[in-house]
Design an enzyme around this catalytic site. Structure first.
Site, short mmCIF file in Angstrom:
data_model
loop_
_atom_site.label_atom_id
_atom_site.label_comp_id
_atom_site.label_asym_id
_atom_site.label_seq_id
_atom_site.Cartn_x
_atom_site.Cartn_y
_atom_site.Cartn_z
N ASP A 89 6.54 7.32 -5.92
CA ASP A 89 5.15 6.91 -5.77
C ASP A 89 4.57 7.32 -4.41
O ASP A 89 3.38 7.22 -4.18
CB ASP A 89 5.04 5.38 -5.97
CG ASP A 89 3.62 4.93 -6.23
OD1 ASP A 89 2.76 5.80 -6.51
OD2 ASP A 89 3.37 3.71 -6.15
N ASP B 184 -7.21 9.08 -7.68
CA ASP B 184 -6.28 9.50 -6.63
C ASP B 184 -6.47 10.98 -6.26
O ASP B 184 -5.69 11.53 -5.48
CB ASP B 184 -4.84 9.20 -7.07
CG ASP B 184 -3.90 8.97 -5.90
OD1 ASP B 184 -4.38 8.64 -4.80
OD2 ASP B 184 -2.68 9.11 -6.09
N LYS C 184 4.15 2.26 -11.05
CA LYS C 184 3.25 1.24 -10.51
C LYS C 184 3.13 0.09 -11.51
O LYS C 184 3.31 0.29 -12.71
CB LYS C 184 1.86 1.84 -10.29
CG LYS C 184 1.75 2.75 -9.10
CD LYS C 184 0.32 3.21 -8.90
CE LYS C 184 0.21 4.12 -7.69
NZ LYS C 184 0.52 3.46 -6.41
N ASP D 99 -2.08 8.95 -10.78
CA ASP D 99 -0.87 8.54 -10.08
C ASP D 99 -0.26 7.32 -10.76
O ASP D 99 -0.61 6.18 -10.46
CB ASP D 99 -1.19 8.24 -8.61
CG ASP D 99 0.05 7.82 -7.82
OD1 ASP D 99 1.18 7.98 -8.35
OD2 ASP D 99 -0.11 7.35 -6.68
N LYS E 297 -5.99 15.78 -1.11
CA LYS E 297 -5.00 15.34 -2.10
C LYS E 297 -5.70 15.22 -3.44
O LYS E 297 -6.69 14.51 -3.58
CB LYS E 297 -4.43 13.98 -1.68
CG LYS E 297 -3.66 13.24 -2.78
CD LYS E 297 -3.10 11.89 -2.31
CE LYS E 297 -2.49 11.09 -3.48
NZ LYS E 297 -1.94 9.79 -3.07
N ARG F 249 1.86 12.62 -0.04
CA ARG F 249 2.36 13.31 1.15
C ARG F 249 3.18 14.55 0.77
O ARG F 249 3.22 15.52 1.52
CB ARG F 249 3.17 12.33 2.01
CG ARG F 249 4.38 11.77 1.31
CD ARG F 249 4.93 10.53 2.00
NE ARG F 249 4.13 9.33 1.74
CZ ARG F 249 4.39 8.13 2.26
NH1 ARG F 249 5.42 7.98 3.07
NH2 ARG F 249 3.63 7.10 1.97
N GLU G 257 3.85 10.19 -3.40
CA GLU G 257 3.74 11.58 -3.87
C GLU G 257 2.67 12.38 -3.15
O GLU G 257 2.76 13.60 -3.05
CB GLU G 257 3.47 11.59 -5.39
CG GLU G 257 2.01 11.44 -5.82
CD GLU G 257 1.35 10.14 -5.41
OE1 GLU G 257 2.09 9.17 -5.13
OE2 GLU G 257 0.11 10.08 -5.36
N1 BES Z 1 -2.28 6.74 -4.39
C1 BES Z 1 -1.47 5.77 -3.77
C2 BES Z 1 -2.18 5.01 -2.66
C3 BES Z 1 -3.37 4.16 -3.05
C4 BES Z 1 -3.22 2.79 -3.21
C5 BES Z 1 -4.62 4.70 -3.21
C6 BES Z 1 -4.32 2.01 -3.54
C7 BES Z 1 -5.72 3.91 -3.53
C8 BES Z 1 -5.57 2.57 -3.70
C9 BES Z 1 -0.24 6.43 -3.16
O1 BES Z 1 0.22 7.55 -3.81
C10 BES Z 1 0.85 5.43 -3.18
O2 BES Z 1 1.26 5.07 -4.24
N2 BES Z 1 1.32 5.01 -2.01
C11 BES Z 1 2.37 4.05 -1.92
C12 BES Z 1 3.34 4.52 -0.87
C13 BES Z 1 4.63 3.75 -0.83
C14 BES Z 1 5.42 4.00 -2.09
C15 BES Z 1 5.41 4.19 0.38
C16 BES Z 1 1.76 2.72 -1.54
O3 BES Z 1 0.76 2.72 -0.78
O4 BES Z 1 2.21 1.70 -2.03
ZN ZN Z 2 -1.16 8.59 -4.91
MN MN Z 3 1.58 7.04 -5.37
#
Ligand code: BES
Ligand code: ZN
Ligand code: MN
Length: 493
Positions: free
Chosen positions: A341, A282, A271, A264, A259, A345, A343
Site C-alpha cells: 500500500d 489517488d 485497505k 489504490d 502520482k 513512492r 505504492e
Molecule cells: N494513496 C494513499 C494515501 C492516501 C490516504 C491518500 C488517504 C488520500 C487519502 C497511499 O498510497 C497509502 O496508502 N499510503 C499509506 C502508506 C503506509 C502503508 C506506509 C498510508 O498513508 O497509510
Molecule cells: Zn496511494
Molecule cells: Mn497506497
C-alpha cells in the site's frame, strides 16, 4: 462540465435578472447600492437592516424582488477594504455563485471603481464554484431542476482591463475543470491506458506528448513502478508532456511530476472497505500536472516545461506484488516492498529518476496523494511541502499564500532517512508509523540525485468531501492555480 460564458462590459445597471453587488464594511451603502435600492423602492435598505448585514467578509443578503424585473438581488460583504486582496476576491466570487446555486442560468455582477481590478478573480471564483461533475446523471428532470450557470456578465468601470485578466484566468479555470474531471472519473473508466489517451488529446493545444508503455518501461528498468502495476489487468503508462513556450531559451526546463494511481486498493496489503472508493482519486497529482500543462499551453506561457506522470492501478490478483518482494528501480537501487500500500513512492521513484536523468531540469516539483499521515498532521487546510532547496520551498510557500492554496513546510533529515534502511536490499518502502509523511518524502529524496526538488503531499487537499474553497464535493484541483502562478512569477520570460 463546460465553463459558463463570461463577458465584461461598461458599468450600467441591468434592468432585469439576477444582480450581484458587493460592499466593504466601511461603506455598505455605496453609490451602486443606492441606485439599486431606489429601483426597488428602498427594499434593499430594509433588507440589510432586517438581516443585520454590515459588510463582514462572506456575509450575504439575498433579496427576492417579485414586483420588479429583477428576480434576486444578492449583496455580499467583503470585510475591511484594507484587508482585501485577489485571493479574497476569488473567494467572494465563489460565494456569490454559491448563493444562487441551481437557481439561475445567468448572473449579472455590478462592480464599482473600488473593485475594478478584482473582476477577473471574482469571475474565476464564480466559475470554479459552479463546477459540477454530472457526466453520469442521466435523469433529465433532476438536471433541469439543477440549473447551471451558462452566462456571467460583469458590468465594470474598466472592462478592457478585466477582459485582459480573464484571458489568462479563463485558461486557469479550464485547466482546473480538466483536472477535476479527471479526478472525479471512476476507476473503471479512467484506467492508465485511458488516462494516457486523454492526455494525448491535449496535443491540439500545442503540447508534445510521449507515452511509454510497459515494454518501453521494462527497457528503461522501471522495476519499482511496474511492480505496483503487475496486479492489474490494465497496463501501466508513463506520459511525458512538453510545453516549449520559449524556444529561444536554451536553459534546462522546469519539471512537474505527478502520482497517477488510478485506483489504490492497497494491493495485497489491502485497505479496509470503508472509504476505499475515494482511492479512485489517488491519481490527483497526475491530474494536476495535466491541468497545469494545459493552462501553460492555453495562455502560451513563455517558458519551457516538462510534465511527467506515472499511471498505474494498484490491485490484488494472482499476479500482484507481495509484501517482501524486492524490486530494482530505474536508478539501480533495490527496494524491499514491505507494504504494497506504500505504492505511490514506488511509482514516483522511477519517474523522478528518469526525469532528472533525461531532462536535467532546473528543478523537479512532484505532487502526490502520498500519505494518510499528512492528513493527520495538517488536515485539509495545508498540503505538506518537503524540499531539499530552501529557495524553491520559500517561493512555493509564498505563491501558495497569494492564491490561497496553502503549503506547510515539513522537515527532512538523515535521522529520518535511516528508518528506510533494509538488511537485505538498499532500502525498505516503509519506515514505520511514526513520521509517516516524512519517511515517505525521505524515500522520494533517494531518487532525485541532488536535483533541486520539492514534494507536495496533497492527500488532504486534492479531494474534498464537502463543498469548500470554490470547489464542490470531489476533486479540488489543488495545485493548478499555485503552480501556474509560481511559473508565471519566477520563471517566465
Ligand atoms: N494513496 C494513499 C494515501 C492516501 C490516504 C491518500 C488517504 C488520500 C487519502 C497511499 O498510497 C497509502 O496508502 N499510503 C499509506 C502508506 C503506509 C502503508 C506506509 C498510508 O498513508 O497509510
Ligand atoms: Zn496511494
Ligand atoms: Mn497506497
Amino acid at each position: 462540465m463546460s465553463l459558463p460564458e463570461v463577458s465584461f462590459s461598461e458599468l450600467h445597471l441591468p434592468s432585469a435578472g439576477e444582480i450581484v453587488l458587493f460592499s466593504f464594511k466601511e461603506q455598505v451603502k455605496t453609490e451602486l447600492f443606492d441606485k439599486i435600492d431606489q429601483a426597488v423602492n428602498g427594499a434593499l435598505t430594509r433588507a440589510i437592516a432586517a438581516e443585520q448585514f454590515n459588510g463582514k467578509f462572506g456575509d450575504t443578503c439575498v433579496l427576492l424582488t417579485p414586483s420588479n424585473a429583477f428576480s434576486h438581488i444578492v449583496l455580499i460583504g467583503l470585510g475591511e477594504h484594507g484587508d482585501f486582496n485577489q485571493a479574497l476576491a476569488k473567494q467572494a466570487g465563489g460565494i456569490a455563485a454559491g448563493v444562487l446555486r441551481n437557481k439561475t442560468t445567468q448572473l449579472d455582477f455590478v462592480l464599482d471603481q473600488s473593485l475594478s481590478e478584482f473582476a477577473g478573480q471574482i469571475a474565476l471564483g464564480a466559475v470554479l464554484s459552479n463546477y459540477h461533475f454530472d457526466l453520469y446523471q442521466t435523469d433529465a428532470e433532476k438536471k433541469r431542476k439543477h440549473k447551471k450557470l451558462q452566462k456571467i456578465n460583469f458590468f465594470v468601470p474598466n472592462p478592457n482591463l478585466a477582459k485582459n485578466d480573464w484571458q489568462k484566468l479563463s485558461a486557469v479555470a479550464e485547466g482546473i475543470y480538466l483536472t477535476r474531471n479527471l479526478v472525479n472519473e471512476p476507476a473503471n473508466i479512467l484506467t492508465p491506458p485511458v488516462f494516457a489517451e486523454r492526455i494525448q488529446k491535449l496535443q491540439s493545444l500545442g503540447l508534445t506528448i510521449e507515452v511509454l508503455d510497459r515494454s518501453k518501461m521494462q527497457e528503461l528498468g522501471f522495476g519499482a513502478l511496474l511492480g505496483v502495476a503487475q496486479g492489474s489487468n490494465a497496463e501501466a503508462r508513463t506520459v511525458i508532456i512538453r510545453w516549449n513556450g520559449n524556444p529561444d531559451d536554451h536553459e534546462a526546463p522546469l519539471a512537474f511530476l505527478g502520482k497517477g494511481v488510478t485506483f489504490d486498493s492497497g494491493g495485497i496489503s489491502l485497505k479496509p472497505a470503508a472509504g476505499m472508493d475515494e482511492m479512485k482519486t489517488d491519481m490527483a497529482g497526475a491530474a494536476t500536472v495535466v491541468g497545469l500543462m494545459s493552462v501553460l499551453a492555453k495562455r502560451k506561457a513563455k517558458v519551457n516545461v516538462v510534465g511527467v506522470v506515472g499511471l498505474v492501478e494498484n490491485m490484488v490478483s494472482g499476479n500482484a506484488q507481495r509484501p517482501g518482494d524486492i524490486v530494482r528501480s530505474a536508478s539501480g537501487q533495490t527496494i524491499e516492498v514491505l507494504n504494497t500500500d506504500a505504492e505511490g513512492r514506488l511509482v514516483l521513484a522511477d519517474i523522478l529518476w528518469y526525469t532528472q536523468d533525461r531532462f536535467k531540469p532546473r528543478f523537479m516539483v512532484n505532487l502526490a496523494t502520498l500519505t494518510g499521515a499528512i492528513v493527520v498532521a495538517l488536515g485539509h487546510e495545508h498540503a505538506g511541502l518537503f524540499s531539499n532547496n530552501d529557495e524553491l520551498a520559500a517561493h512555493l510557500v509564498k505563491t501558495g499564500q497569494g492564491v490561497n492554496e496553502l503549503l506547510w513546510r515539513m522537515p527532512l533529515s538523515a535521522a529520518y532517512d535511516k528508518a528506510l534502511d533494509s538488511s537485505i536490499a538498499d532500502m525498505k518502502n516503509i519506515g514505520g508509523r511514526d513520521g509517516g509523511s516524512i519517511t515517505a518524502a525521505q524515500f522520494l529524496q533517494r531518487f532525485v540525485n541532488n536535483t533541486p526538488w520539492a514534494h507536495l503531499d496533497i492527500a488532504g487537499t486534492a479531494y474534498t468531501a464537502k463543498a469548500r474553497h470554490c470547489s464542490p464535493k470531489g476533486g479540488t484541483a489543488f495545485g493548478v492555480c499555485l503552480l501556474n502562478q509560481f511559473v508565471e512569477d519566477y520563471y517566465e520570460a
